[in-house]
Design a protein around this motif. Structure first.
Motif, short mmCIF file in Angstrom:
data_model
loop_
_atom_site.label_atom_id
_atom_site.label_comp_id
_atom_site.label_asym_id
_atom_site.label_seq_id
_atom_site.Cartn_x
_atom_site.Cartn_y
_atom_site.Cartn_z
N MET A 87 0.83 -1.21 0.00
CA MET A 87 0.00 0.00 0.00
C MET A 87 0.86 1.25 0.00
N GLY A 140 0.76 -8.38 -2.38
CA GLY A 140 -0.31 -7.76 -1.61
C GLY A 140 -1.24 -8.78 -0.98
N PHE A 145 -3.45 -7.42 2.15
CA PHE A 145 -4.12 -6.22 1.65
C PHE A 145 -5.02 -6.49 0.45
N PHE A 146 -4.72 -7.56 -0.30
CA PHE A 146 -5.52 -7.93 -1.47
C PHE A 146 -6.18 -9.28 -1.24
N ARG A 190 -9.82 -0.76 -5.29
CA ARG A 190 -10.54 -1.06 -4.06
C ARG A 190 -11.27 -2.39 -4.16
N CYS A 193 -9.22 -5.22 -2.91
CA CYS A 193 -8.67 -5.06 -1.57
C CYS A 193 -9.46 -5.86 -0.53
N GLY A 197 -6.97 -3.44 3.36
CA GLY A 197 -6.46 -2.60 2.29
C GLY A 197 -7.40 -1.46 1.95
N ALA A 198 -8.71 -1.75 1.94
CA ALA A 198 -9.71 -0.73 1.62
C ALA A 198 -9.69 0.39 2.65
#
Length: 209
Positions: A87, A140, A145-146, A190, A193, A197-198
């Motif tokens: 990120m 990610g 995060f993903f 987004r 994510c 992450g979002a």
């Protein structure tokens, strides 16, 4: 021998200065608006000297675009290596692109469409970067995060198409890069994510409003 070395050093220094100055002028006014005479006058050198180093404007533009593109890529690569999470890299790249667009005349990008050699160079660069981007997306996932239920080969293709759409439709002539990134790129990003992450993306977008 020393004299030859000094001449070589001076010539390389002048070559670098020509690239830096010409790229600034192209970004300020657009490519077509800048003549080789203008560049020579800005640098206080003769037109003959300029043509001895760069025999035409397309070669000068190509070398300048390639050099500054490589510099930006190296900066992002360094951030990627030294950052603790993806990120941070994404937000750094966002800021870098926005800052670059902010100081560039939109005509620079539309004029570039007239130079097939440069377009071919970027197409090749995008092909080479595709696998790296897929690896980045998987990083990610590993960092949380993903999402892990997404085909990231397809996602990478989607972002390739998005970039080409933005440039081919010249959206930068109608919207700021902040608007384009927030409403197209960040919305798409987004979607892949996790909540973690979002939340980072949402906080970033809220802070810059």
């Amino acid at each position: 021998m020393q004299e030859i070395k000094n001449i070589s050093t001076y010539r390389q220094s002048l070559k670098d200065k020509i690239l830096e100055t010409s790229m600034k002028m192209f970004q300020e006014k657009g490519i077509r608006a800048v003549k080789m005479d203008d560049i020579a006058n800005r640098l206080s050198i003769s037109k003959r000297t300029l043509y001895e180093i760069y025999d035409d404007k397309e070669r000068l533009l190509f070398e300048g675009v390639k050099k500054f593109h490589n510099i930006k890529n190296e900066q992002i690569k360094e951030v990627s290596i030294n950052s603790s999470n993806v990120m941070d890299v994404i937000l750094y790249a966002y800021k870098q692109h926005v800052e670059s667009f902010r100081h560039t005349n939109p005509m620079f990008y539309s004029d570039m469409e007239k130079y097939p050699k440069i377009l071919k160079y970027f197409d090749q660069e995008n092909e080479d970067a595709h696998a790296q981007f897929v690896d980045f997306l998987h990083r990610g996932v590993a960092e949380g995060f993903f999402r892990d239920d997404v085909n990231y080969e397809i996602v990478a293709c989607m972002f390739d198409v998005l970039g080409k759409f933005i440039m081919s439709r010249m959206l930068y002539q109608h919207y700021t890069m902040e608007e384009i990134m927030s409403n197209i790129v960040f919305v798409s990003l987004r979607g892949i994510c996790t909540q973690r992450g979002a939340d980072i993306l949402d906080r970033f977008l809220e802070d810059k409003q």
